[in-house]
Design a protein around this motif. Structure first.
Motif, PDB file in Angstrom:
ATOM      1  N   TRP A 181       0.837  -1.214   0.000  1.00  0.00           N
ATOM      2  CA  TRP A 181       0.000   0.000   0.000  1.00  0.00           C
ATOM      3  C   TRP A 181       0.864   1.252   0.000  1.00  0.00           C
ATOM      4  O   TRP A 181       0.585   2.216  -0.735  1.00  0.00           O
ATOM      5  N   ALA A 182       1.921   1.275   0.806  1.00  0.00           N
ATOM      6  CA  ALA A 182       2.790   2.447   0.889  1.00  0.00           C
ATOM      7  C   ALA A 182       3.489   2.712  -0.435  1.00  0.00           C
ATOM      8  O   ALA A 182       3.783   3.876  -0.768  1.00  0.00           O
ATOM      9  N   ASP A 183       3.773   1.665  -1.210  1.00  0.00           N
ATOM     10  CA  ASP A 183       4.366   1.845  -2.539  1.00  0.00           C
ATOM     11  C   ASP A 183       3.330   2.306  -3.565  1.00  0.00           C
ATOM     12  O   ASP A 183       3.611   3.168  -4.409  1.00  0.00           O
ATOM     13  N   VAL A 184       2.125   1.728  -3.501  1.00  0.00           N
ATOM     14  CA  VAL A 184       1.077   2.085  -4.468  1.00  0.00           C
ATOM     15  C   VAL A 184       0.595   3.520  -4.255  1.00  0.00           C
ATOM     16  O   VAL A 184       0.372   4.268  -5.200  1.00  0.00           O
ATOM     17  N   LYS A 185       0.376   3.902  -3.018  1.00  0.00           N
ATOM     18  CA  LYS A 185      -0.177   5.212  -2.658  1.00  0.00           C
ATOM     19  C   LYS A 185      -1.516   5.460  -3.380  1.00  0.00           C
ATOM     20  O   LYS A 185      -1.667   6.381  -4.177  1.00  0.00           O
ATOM     21  N   PRO A 186      -2.517   4.651  -3.077  1.00  0.00           N
ATOM     22  CA  PRO A 186      -3.815   4.814  -3.751  1.00  0.00           C
ATOM     23  C   PRO A 186      -4.498   6.115  -3.357  1.00  0.00           C
ATOM     24  O   PRO A 186      -4.179   6.725  -2.337  1.00  0.00           O
ATOM     25  N   ASP A 187      -5.448   6.508  -4.198  1.00  0.00           N
ATOM     26  CA  ASP A 187      -6.230   7.720  -3.927  1.00  0.00           C
ATOM     27  C   ASP A 187      -7.498   7.409  -3.150  1.00  0.00           C
ATOM     28  O   ASP A 187      -8.002   8.266  -2.410  1.00  0.00           O
ATOM     29  N   TYR A 188      -8.035   6.193  -3.318  1.00  0.00           N
ATOM     30  CA  TYR A 188      -9.261   5.768  -2.637  1.00  0.00           C
ATOM     31  C   TYR A 188      -9.157   4.279  -2.354  1.00  0.00           C
ATOM     32  O   TYR A 188      -8.391   3.557  -3.004  1.00  0.00           O
ATOM     33  N   ALA A 189      -9.945   3.792  -1.381  1.00  0.00           N
ATOM     34  CA  ALA A 189      -9.939   2.366  -1.067  1.00  0.00           C
ATOM     35  C   ALA A 189     -11.336   1.878  -0.726  1.00  0.00           C
ATOM     36  O   ALA A 189     -12.138   2.621  -0.143  1.00  0.00           O
ATOM     37  N   ILE A 190     -11.609   0.619  -1.093  1.00  0.00           N
ATOM     38  CA  ILE A 190     -12.853  -0.061  -0.737  1.00  0.00           C
ATOM     39  C   ILE A 190     -12.483  -1.413  -0.134  1.00  0.00           C
ATOM     40  O   ILE A 190     -11.698  -2.175  -0.711  1.00  0.00           O
ATOM     41  N   ILE A 268     -12.598   3.310  14.867  1.00  0.00           N
ATOM     42  CA  ILE A 268     -11.438   2.494  15.206  1.00  0.00           C
ATOM     43  C   ILE A 268     -10.219   3.004  14.441  1.00  0.00           C
ATOM     44  O   ILE A 268     -10.337   3.467  13.303  1.00  0.00           O
ATOM     45  N   LYS A 269      -9.059   2.910  15.064  1.00  0.00           N
ATOM     46  CA  LYS A 269      -7.835   3.411  14.444  1.00  0.00           C
ATOM     47  C   LYS A 269      -6.882   2.303  14.012  1.00  0.00           C
ATOM     48  O   LYS A 269      -5.960   2.548  13.236  1.00  0.00           O
ATOM     49  N   GLY A 270      -7.091   1.080  14.476  1.00  0.00           N
ATOM     50  CA  GLY A 270      -6.207  -0.023  14.119  1.00  0.00           C
ATOM     51  C   GLY A 270      -6.663  -0.810  12.912  1.00  0.00           C
ATOM     52  O   GLY A 270      -5.964  -1.710  12.454  1.00  0.00           O
ATOM     53  N   GLY A 271      -7.848  -0.487  12.391  1.00  0.00           N
ATOM     54  CA  GLY A 271      -8.325  -1.142  11.176  1.00  0.00           C
ATOM     55  C   GLY A 271      -7.534  -0.669   9.968  1.00  0.00           C
ATOM     56  O   GLY A 271      -7.036   0.460   9.932  1.00  0.00           O
ATOM     57  N   VAL A 272      -7.431  -1.518   8.961  1.00  0.00           N
ATOM     58  CA  VAL A 272      -6.599  -1.215   7.799  1.00  0.00           C
ATOM     59  C   VAL A 272      -7.019   0.082   7.122  1.00  0.00           C
ATOM     60  O   VAL A 272      -6.196   0.969   6.874  1.00  0.00           O
ATOM     61  N   VAL A 273      -8.314   0.213   6.782  1.00  0.00           N
ATOM     62  CA  VAL A 273      -8.713   1.404   6.039  1.00  0.00           C
ATOM     63  C   VAL A 273      -8.716   2.644   6.920  1.00  0.00           C
ATOM     64  O   VAL A 273      -8.588   3.768   6.421  1.00  0.00           O
ATOM     65  N   SER A 274      -8.841   2.476   8.239  1.00  0.00           N
ATOM     66  CA  SER A 274      -8.668   3.608   9.144  1.00  0.00           C
ATOM     67  C   SER A 274      -7.228   4.092   9.110  1.00  0.00           C
ATOM     68  O   SER A 274      -6.949   5.296   9.042  1.00  0.00           O
ATOM     69  N   ALA A 275      -6.298   3.138   9.181  1.00  0.00           N
ATOM     70  CA  ALA A 275      -4.878   3.490   9.146  1.00  0.00           C
ATOM     71  C   ALA A 275      -4.510   4.158   7.829  1.00  0.00           C
ATOM     72  O   ALA A 275      -3.642   5.046   7.792  1.00  0.00           O
ATOM     73  N   MET A 276      -5.172   3.746   6.742  1.00  0.00           N
ATOM     74  CA  MET A 276      -4.952   4.415   5.460  1.00  0.00           C
ATOM     75  C   MET A 276      -5.349   5.883   5.550  1.00  0.00           C
ATOM     76  O   MET A 276      -4.628   6.773   5.078  1.00  0.00           O
ATOM     77  N   LEU A 278      -5.586   7.701   8.207  1.00  0.00           N
ATOM     78  CA  LEU A 278      -4.747   8.393   9.178  1.00  0.00           C
ATOM     79  C   LEU A 278      -3.318   8.587   8.685  1.00  0.00           C
ATOM     80  O   LEU A 278      -2.530   9.291   9.324  1.00  0.00           O
ATOM     81  N   GLY A 279      -2.965   7.966   7.558  1.00  0.00           N
ATOM     82  CA  GLY A 279      -1.622   8.121   7.009  1.00  0.00           C
ATOM     83  C   GLY A 279      -0.563   7.445   7.856  1.00  0.00           C
ATOM     84  O   GLY A 279       0.507   8.004   8.106  1.00  0.00           O
ATOM     85  N   LEU A 280      -0.821   6.216   8.291  1.00  0.00           N
ATOM     86  CA  LEU A 280       0.090   5.483   9.168  1.00  0.00           C
ATOM     87  C   LEU A 280       1.505   5.435   8.583  1.00  0.00           C
ATOM     88  O   LEU A 280       1.699   5.054   7.421  1.00  0.00           O
ATOM     89  N   ASN A 281       2.468   5.830   9.376  1.00  0.00           N
ATOM     90  CA  ASN A 281       3.883   5.709   8.998  1.00  0.00           C
ATOM     91  C   ASN A 281       4.580   4.855  10.038  1.00  0.00           C
ATOM     92  O   ASN A 281       5.027   5.345  11.072  1.00  0.00           O
ATOM     93  N   SER A 291      -2.015   9.292   2.695  1.00  0.00           N
ATOM     94  CA  SER A 291      -3.304   8.817   3.205  1.00  0.00           C
ATOM     95  C   SER A 291      -4.326   8.845   2.085  1.00  0.00           C
ATOM     96  O   SER A 291      -4.118   9.488   1.050  1.00  0.00           O
ATOM     97  N   ASN A 292      -5.420   8.132   2.282  1.00  0.00           N
ATOM     98  CA  ASN A 292      -6.501   8.128   1.289  1.00  0.00           C
ATOM     99  C   ASN A 292      -7.830   7.838   1.961  1.00  0.00           C
ATOM    100  O   ASN A 292      -7.893   7.078   2.931  1.00  0.00           O
ATOM    101  N   PRO A 293      -8.917   8.461   1.479  1.00  0.00           N
ATOM    102  CA  PRO A 293     -10.240   8.136   2.016  1.00  0.00           C
ATOM    103  C   PRO A 293     -10.621   6.710   1.655  1.00  0.00           C
ATOM    104  O   PRO A 293     -10.201   6.185   0.622  1.00  0.00           O
ATOM    105  N   ALA A 294     -11.432   6.087   2.522  1.00  0.00           N
ATOM    106  CA  ALA A 294     -11.781   4.681   2.324  1.00  0.00           C
ATOM    107  C   ALA A 294     -13.154   4.393   2.909  1.00  0.00           C
ATOM    108  O   ALA A 294     -13.559   5.001   3.895  1.00  0.00           O
ATOM    109  N   ILE A 295     -13.854   3.445   2.301  1.00  0.00           N
ATOM    110  CA  ILE A 295     -15.142   2.975   2.802  1.00  0.00           C
ATOM    111  C   ILE A 295     -15.126   1.454   2.815  1.00  0.00           C
ATOM    112  O   ILE A 295     -14.206   0.822   2.285  1.00  0.00           O
ATOM    113  N   PHE A 296     -16.151   0.850   3.437  1.00  0.00           N
ATOM    114  CA  PHE A 296     -16.221  -0.607   3.406  1.00  0.00           C
ATOM    115  C   PHE A 296     -17.662  -1.071   3.168  1.00  0.00           C
ATOM    116  O   PHE A 296     -18.616  -0.368   3.464  1.00  0.00           O
ATOM    117  N   PHE A 297     -17.765  -2.280   2.598  1.00  0.00           N
ATOM    118  CA  PHE A 297     -19.041  -2.954   2.385  1.00  0.00           C
ATOM    119  C   PHE A 297     -19.109  -4.152   3.331  1.00  0.00           C
ATOM    120  O   PHE A 297     -18.111  -4.828   3.541  1.00  0.00           O
TER     121      PHE A 297
END
Length: 359
Positions: A181-190, A268-276, A278-281, A291-297
């Motif tokens: 993920w850190a290499d890809v640097k996506p703009d959005y996530a699902i 939650i802050k430890g979830g994957v898309v939350s960390a995305m 928050l810009g986890l380093n 960082s990128n905005p993210a949603i889930f289904f």
């Protein structure tokens, strides 16, 4: 009625997605949902080996549109298995799609594969728009060891969706995907999941599809990220999918919540898309703090609770595919960003009394 005060609750987050039992509303809900009699039907569900073969077939027949590869350069699972990924599209906007981070949430892998197959074959104008404007990065099975063992966590019982933290990664799979993920640097996530059995607020309809944001909109955390822009765009993303799917067949959609008699939104802050978001380093791997905005289904039923039934698997898979195609087109066309963010509050939900957090 006087509403209860809205407050924040700190609990062990491991229970966050496990609060609804599959038998809770079995007698009164419509339409016929997953089996709640312990008669799980998973023999036809895609296995890890199936996924590898299907990905190869999709790549072969896509005429160069789909690129399939492993993340072995970043590492492997605890059992040494490869985590597979695929890309499709040539656009500048990068969209990340991940499925089956929990090994007993199996139909979402099929939806991710269906997405790759259909995008590679369709010549419709909306698909052409998607492929021209977006590059899509797909991880169809984030947790191969857990999928094979039919467990929520990885082979060591670690919930990989609570493992992206500043303190470091307990699961080998987490670090592999984080580095990618850190290499890809996506703009959005699902992020694609399953949940237990519940009903849409104010109805006796079983929820087939919940739409969620893991840092609660207008909650303790999200409005403070990127000057509040993620607070807006995530609501627009979810609302766009809701408007597109709410009249589709047996799809009964609500906002994702957890809880028993009292309902909570999650922050939650430890979830994957939350960390995305928050810009986890961690360990200097994301030095720019991308960082990128993210949603889930969330789809109803899972194999852990013996709540997947053959009759419903087809439409449950299809609703995920349709949701993915919807949000991809909305992002590619720009239509997502024209949505009134207040439409988020029109999506059915129970009155909530607070936030469930991991902090």
């Amino acid at each position: 009625m006087k509403r209860k005060p809205f407050y924040c609750v700190t609990v062990m987050i491991m229970i966050a997605c496990m609060m609804f039992t599959p038998t809770a509303f079995a007698e009164k809900t419509i339409p016929n949902g997953p089996s709640t009699n312990g008669n799980d039907t998973i023999s036809s569900i895609v296995t890890y080996e199936d996924m590898i073969k299907i990905l190869g077939d999709i790549e072969h027949t896509s005429k160069g549109k789909v690129n399939v590869f492993t993340l072995d350069d970043y590492g492997t699972t605890e059992k040494g298995r490869s985590i597979y990924a695929a890309t499709i599209g040539s656009g500048e906007t990068k969209v990340w799609v991940q499925a089956q981070i929990h090994g007993d949430e199996k139909l979402v892998t099929e939806a991710a594969l269906q997405l790759l197959k259909n995008l590679s074959k369709s010549k419709s104008s909306d698909v052409e728009t998607i492929l021209q404007e977006l590059t899509i990065y797909v991880i169809p099975m984030y947790n191969p060891d857990g999928s094979i063992a039919n467990t929520r966590g990885n082979i060591n019982g670690i919930d990989l969706n609570r493992d992206w933290t500043l303190g470091g990664f307990k699961g080998a799979e987490s670090l592999v995907v984080y580095k990618y993920w850190a290499d890809v640097k996506p703009d959005y996530a699902i992020d694609l999941h399953h949940q237990g059995f519940k009903t849409v607020a104010g109805t006796n309809e079983s929820t087939s599809f919940s739409l969620g944001i893991s840092l609660a909109p207008d909650g303790p955390t999200l409005p403070g990220i990127k000057d509040g822009s993620y607070n807006t765009v995530t609501k627009q993303m979810v609302s766009y999918v809701y408007e597109d799917l709410k009249d589709y067949g047996y799809t009964h959609i609500d906002r994702y919540q957890v809880g028993g008699d009292e309902k909570y939104f999650i922050d939650i802050k430890g979830g994957v898309v939350s960390a995305m978001m928050l810009g986890l380093n961690y360990d200097g791997i994301n030095p720019t703090k991308h960082s990128n905005p993210a949603i889930f289904f969330e789809t109803k039923g899972n194999s852990r609770d013996n709540s997947l039934g053959q009759k419903s698997n087809g439409y449950l898979t299809k609703q995920n595919y349709l949701g993915l195609k919807s949000i991809l087109y909305g992002l590619a066309s720009g239509e997502v960003f024209t949505v009134d963010e207040s439409r988020w509050y029109d999506i059915p939900a129970y009155d909530a009394v607070g936030y469930l957090t991991d902090y």
